[in-house]
Design a protein around this motif. Structure first.
Motif, PDB file in Angstrom:
ATOM      1  N   ARG A  55       0.829  -1.207   0.000  1.00  0.00           N
ATOM      2  CA  ARG A  55       0.000   0.000   0.000  1.00  0.00           C
ATOM      3  C   ARG A  55       0.866   1.260   0.000  1.00  0.00           C
ATOM      4  O   ARG A  55       0.593   2.220  -0.711  1.00  0.00           O
ATOM      5  N   ALA A  56       1.919   1.238   0.835  1.00  0.00           N
ATOM      6  CA  ALA A  56       2.805   2.404   0.891  1.00  0.00           C
ATOM      7  C   ALA A  56       3.530   2.611  -0.440  1.00  0.00           C
ATOM      8  O   ALA A  56       3.715   3.742  -0.885  1.00  0.00           O
ATOM      9  N   ILE A  57       3.912   1.504  -1.094  1.00  0.00           N
ATOM     10  CA  ILE A  57       4.554   1.599  -2.408  1.00  0.00           C
ATOM     11  C   ILE A  57       3.578   2.191  -3.423  1.00  0.00           C
ATOM     12  O   ILE A  57       3.921   3.068  -4.224  1.00  0.00           O
ATOM     13  N   GLY A  58       2.335   1.701  -3.416  1.00  0.00           N
ATOM     14  CA  GLY A  58       1.321   2.229  -4.333  1.00  0.00           C
ATOM     15  C   GLY A  58       1.047   3.700  -4.106  1.00  0.00           C
ATOM     16  O   GLY A  58       0.734   4.442  -5.040  1.00  0.00           O
ATOM     17  N   ASP A  59       1.205   4.137  -2.841  1.00  0.00           N
ATOM     18  CA  ASP A  59       0.963   5.534  -2.486  1.00  0.00           C
ATOM     19  C   ASP A  59       2.224   6.390  -2.639  1.00  0.00           C
ATOM     20  O   ASP A  59       2.224   7.575  -2.291  1.00  0.00           O
ATOM     21  N   GLY A  60       3.317   5.781  -3.125  1.00  0.00           N
ATOM     22  CA  GLY A  60       4.552   6.517  -3.366  1.00  0.00           C
ATOM     23  C   GLY A  60       5.357   6.840  -2.129  1.00  0.00           C
ATOM     24  O   GLY A  60       6.141   7.790  -2.122  1.00  0.00           O
ATOM     25  N   LYS A  61       5.204   6.063  -1.048  1.00  0.00           N
ATOM     26  CA  LYS A  61       5.892   6.331   0.217  1.00  0.00           C
ATOM     27  C   LYS A  61       6.842   5.181   0.548  1.00  0.00           C
ATOM     28  O   LYS A  61       6.545   4.305   1.359  1.00  0.00           O
ATOM     29  N   LEU A  62       8.010   5.177  -0.086  1.00  0.00           N
ATOM     30  CA  LEU A  62       8.975   4.099   0.074  1.00  0.00           C
ATOM     31  C   LEU A  62       9.519   4.013   1.499  1.00  0.00           C
ATOM     32  O   LEU A  62       9.690   2.916   2.049  1.00  0.00           O
ATOM     33  N   GLY A  63       9.807   5.161   2.109  1.00  0.00           N
ATOM     34  CA  GLY A  63      10.324   5.160   3.469  1.00  0.00           C
ATOM     35  C   GLY A  63       9.357   4.504   4.440  1.00  0.00           C
ATOM     36  O   GLY A  63       9.761   3.728   5.313  1.00  0.00           O
ATOM     37  N   LYS A  64       8.084   4.815   4.297  1.00  0.00           N
ATOM     38  CA  LYS A  64       7.056   4.219   5.145  1.00  0.00           C
ATOM     39  C   LYS A  64       6.984   2.711   4.911  1.00  0.00           C
ATOM     40  O   LYS A  64       6.793   1.936   5.852  1.00  0.00           O
ATOM     41  N   ALA A  65       7.159   2.288   3.664  1.00  0.00           N
ATOM     42  CA  ALA A  65       7.121   0.862   3.338  1.00  0.00           C
ATOM     43  C   ALA A  65       8.267   0.117   4.029  1.00  0.00           C
ATOM     44  O   ALA A  65       8.068  -0.942   4.630  1.00  0.00           O
ATOM     45  N   LEU A  66       9.480   0.661   3.951  1.00  0.00           N
ATOM     46  CA  LEU A  66      10.636   0.007   4.546  1.00  0.00           C
ATOM     47  C   LEU A  66      10.560   0.012   6.069  1.00  0.00           C
ATOM     48  O   LEU A  66      11.006  -0.944   6.730  1.00  0.00           O
ATOM     49  N   ALA A  67       9.993   1.063   6.649  1.00  0.00           N
ATOM     50  CA  ALA A  67       9.828   1.113   8.103  1.00  0.00           C
ATOM     51  C   ALA A  67       8.863   0.032   8.573  1.00  0.00           C
ATOM     52  O   ALA A  67       9.079  -0.607   9.614  1.00  0.00           O
ATOM     53  N   ALA A  68       7.796  -0.189   7.810  1.00  0.00           N
ATOM     54  CA  ALA A  68       6.849  -1.250   8.155  1.00  0.00           C
ATOM     55  C   ALA A  68       7.522  -2.617   8.098  1.00  0.00           C
ATOM     56  O   ALA A  68       7.300  -3.476   8.964  1.00  0.00           O
ATOM     57  N   GLY A  69       8.369  -2.806   7.092  1.00  0.00           N
ATOM     58  CA  GLY A  69       9.094  -4.062   6.986  1.00  0.00           C
ATOM     59  C   GLY A  69      10.052  -4.279   8.137  1.00  0.00           C
ATOM     60  O   GLY A  69      10.159  -5.380   8.683  1.00  0.00           O
ATOM     61  N   ARG A  70      10.767  -3.239   8.520  1.00  0.00           N
ATOM     62  CA  ARG A  70      11.693  -3.316   9.657  1.00  0.00           C
ATOM     63  C   ARG A  70      10.962  -3.702  10.944  1.00  0.00           C
ATOM     64  O   ARG A  70      11.410  -4.571  11.699  1.00  0.00           O
ATOM     65  N   ASP A  71       9.820  -3.080  11.175  1.00  0.00           N
ATOM     66  CA  ASP A  71       9.056  -3.386  12.389  1.00  0.00           C
ATOM     67  C   ASP A  71       8.562  -4.831  12.381  1.00  0.00           C
ATOM     68  O   ASP A  71       8.507  -5.483  13.422  1.00  0.00           O
ATOM     69  N   GLY A  72       8.221  -5.332  11.201  1.00  0.00           N
ATOM     70  CA  GLY A  72       7.806  -6.720  11.093  1.00  0.00           C
ATOM     71  C   GLY A  72       8.922  -7.686  11.464  1.00  0.00           C
ATOM     72  O   GLY A  72       8.697  -8.710  12.113  1.00  0.00           O
ATOM     73  N   VAL A  73      10.149  -7.362  11.071  1.00  0.00           N
ATOM     74  CA  VAL A  73      11.302  -8.216  11.389  1.00  0.00           C
ATOM     75  C   VAL A  73      11.566  -8.228  12.890  1.00  0.00           C
ATOM     76  O   VAL A  73      11.815  -9.282  13.489  1.00  0.00           O
ATOM     77  N   TRP A  74      11.507  -7.066  13.534  1.00  0.00           N
ATOM     78  CA  TRP A  74      11.711  -7.011  14.983  1.00  0.00           C
ATOM     79  C   TRP A  74      10.638  -7.800  15.724  1.00  0.00           C
ATOM     80  O   TRP A  74      10.929  -8.517  16.694  1.00  0.00           O
TER      81      TRP A  74
END
Length: 443
Positions: A76-95
């Motif tokens: 969703r963040a990628i579709g909305d053009g927010k790459l930083g938000k996308a990567l932050a969501a991924g980081r939180d998922g890993v933790w």
């Protein structure tokens, strides 16, 4: 105007689904390899690994939200053009995966014996199940990290990298298991140890990739506890959805355990094959999660609807193909895993029932992926509880009647592959016909 859209749909779906197919089947291939290697040790060993695997994959299945909530959030963040938000969501998922995996691994090791006992196993079967389960716990943390890392890449519309990682992991897994079981004579413990090592190697690759992506785009690697809480909140509904699925499988194992070790061993093999085919069919569901999340994030509901219709047709069609192939190969599949004639006969009968239900399974898995990609977690959780309520009386009837021999396993698989899956198909289909799941933009 709709004519040019079809090839575009096809290209997009295939670009994600084909590599996802290879990556998805890696996990059941781990279990198939374990079953094939352990199966020739004896029926008790095979049945024990089957029970332990059921418990292990119940825990892992409950944590699948680490991938299923990360993928649509990133997409969703990628579709909305927010790459930083996308990567932050991924980081939180890993933790979150690291924290949950550590807690579950310690608890699973300490509680292995009573957990196996809850499924009614005793004697040799119980001993082998406890041994396999305990030695699998180190790999549990890695399995959850793999979920989170894979979810990040899928959300970024990359399913090729997970394919490469999964292929390498599967090759390492087979070699290690064979060496530890037959070369070092560690029995079922060797199979669990080999799989754990392979899973940690795969997890390490994902950790490196997620870390590099985050640093490249100036996203901190430190956990954002607010983001983790948000991920947990969304994941709680998906966990309830998955819990209903796992309870259905656990209840099925409880019923088949009462039918004896032959049916239990045959059921373990049938369920492993079901899981293998489910992951194969789920390749379309993974494409659905990534594509639907991206299109809804970009506020293109009509495009999301077109993709949904295309993937439903593909899912049912692929189910027909896998069903025909399974029906044709059913009489010979058992020879790959065991030399016991009773297990082979019961397995053949169960696989014929499973083959009939494959088109329905394809429909169910695709719609499940669509609604997960849309973030419709609350509905999926409630529907899961309803489906379990429909399945419970069917399962109870099989348990009370207790048909003799292979007939008992046939009735059990009729209840599961047709009755339970039909309930899932109805609840998912009714939701997909509405527009309530189409929430637009990133959130």
């Amino acid at each position: 105007m709709t004519r040019p859209a079809a090839p575009s749909n096809t290209r997009e779906i295939l670009r994600l689904a084909v590599p996802a197919f290879g990556a998805l089947i890696a996990e059941p291939l781990f279990l198939l390899a374990d079953s094939a290697i352990v199966g020739h040790l004896g029926v008790a060993q095979l049945a024990g690994v089957g029970l332990a695997s059921t418990l292990l994959y119940t825990a892992v299945g409950l944590m699948v939200f680490l991938a299923y909530s990360t993928t649509p959030a990133v997409a969703r963040a990628i579709g909305d053009g927010k790459l930083g938000k996308a990567l932050a969501a991924g980081r939180d998922g890993v933790w979150l995966a690291l924290l949950l995996g550590t807690v579950l691994a310690v608890a699973g090791f300490l509680a292995a014996e009573p957990l196996v006992g809850l499924l009614g196993a005793d004697g040799e079967v119980r001993g082998y199940a406890v041994e396999y389960l305990r030695w699998s716990m180190p790999g549990l943390v890695a399995m959850l990290l793999i979920f989170a890392g894979t979810g990040v890449l899928r959300g970024l519309q990359d399913t090729r990298t997970p394919l490469v990682v999964a292929t390498a992991g599967f090759a390492v897994n087979i070699g290690l298991n064979w060496f530890l079981v037959y070369g070092v004579h560690l029995s079922v413990a060797g199979s669990a140890i080999g799989t754990s090592i392979a899973q940690w190697a795969m997890a390490a690759v994902y950790l490196v990739m997620v870390g590099r992506n985050a640093r490249r785009h100036d996203v901190s690697l430190r956990p954002d506890w607010r983001g983790i809480r948000t991920m947990t909140s969304v994941g709680s509904w998906l966990m309830l959805r998955t819990l209903s699925l796992r309870l259905a499988i656990l209840a099925t194992v409880f019923v088949v355990t009462a039918q004896g070790s032959v049916n239990l061993a045959a059921h373990q093999l049938a369920m492993t094959i079901f899981s293998f085919l489910a992951f194969a069919l789920d390749a379309l569901a993974i494409a659905a999660q990534a594509l639907i999340g991206k299109e809804l994030g970009a506020s293109r509901p009509m495009r999301a609807r077109e993709l949904t219709h295309t993937m439903i047709r593909w899912g049912a069609g692929f189910g027909v193909v896998t069903g025909v192939l399974l029906a044709a190969g059913a009489p010979w599949v058992g020879f790959l895993f065991t030399s016991d004639g009773g297990v082979q006969s019961a397995l053949t009968a169960a696989l014929w029932v499973l083959a009939v239900g494959q088109p329905l399974a394809g429909y169910v898995f695709v719609l499940d992926g669509v609604l997960i990609g849309a973030g419709d977690a609350r509905y999926l959780a409630i529907a899961g509880v309803v489906n379990l309520a429909v399945y419970a009386p069917l399962l109870a009837a099989v348990h009370l009647i207790r048909p003799d021999g292979a007939a008992g396993l046939v009735w059990l698989w009729l209840a599961f592959a047709l009755g339970y899956m039909l309930a899932r198909g109805v609840t998912l289909g009714l939701r997909a016909r509405t527009d309530k799941w189409m929430v637009l933009g990133s959130h």
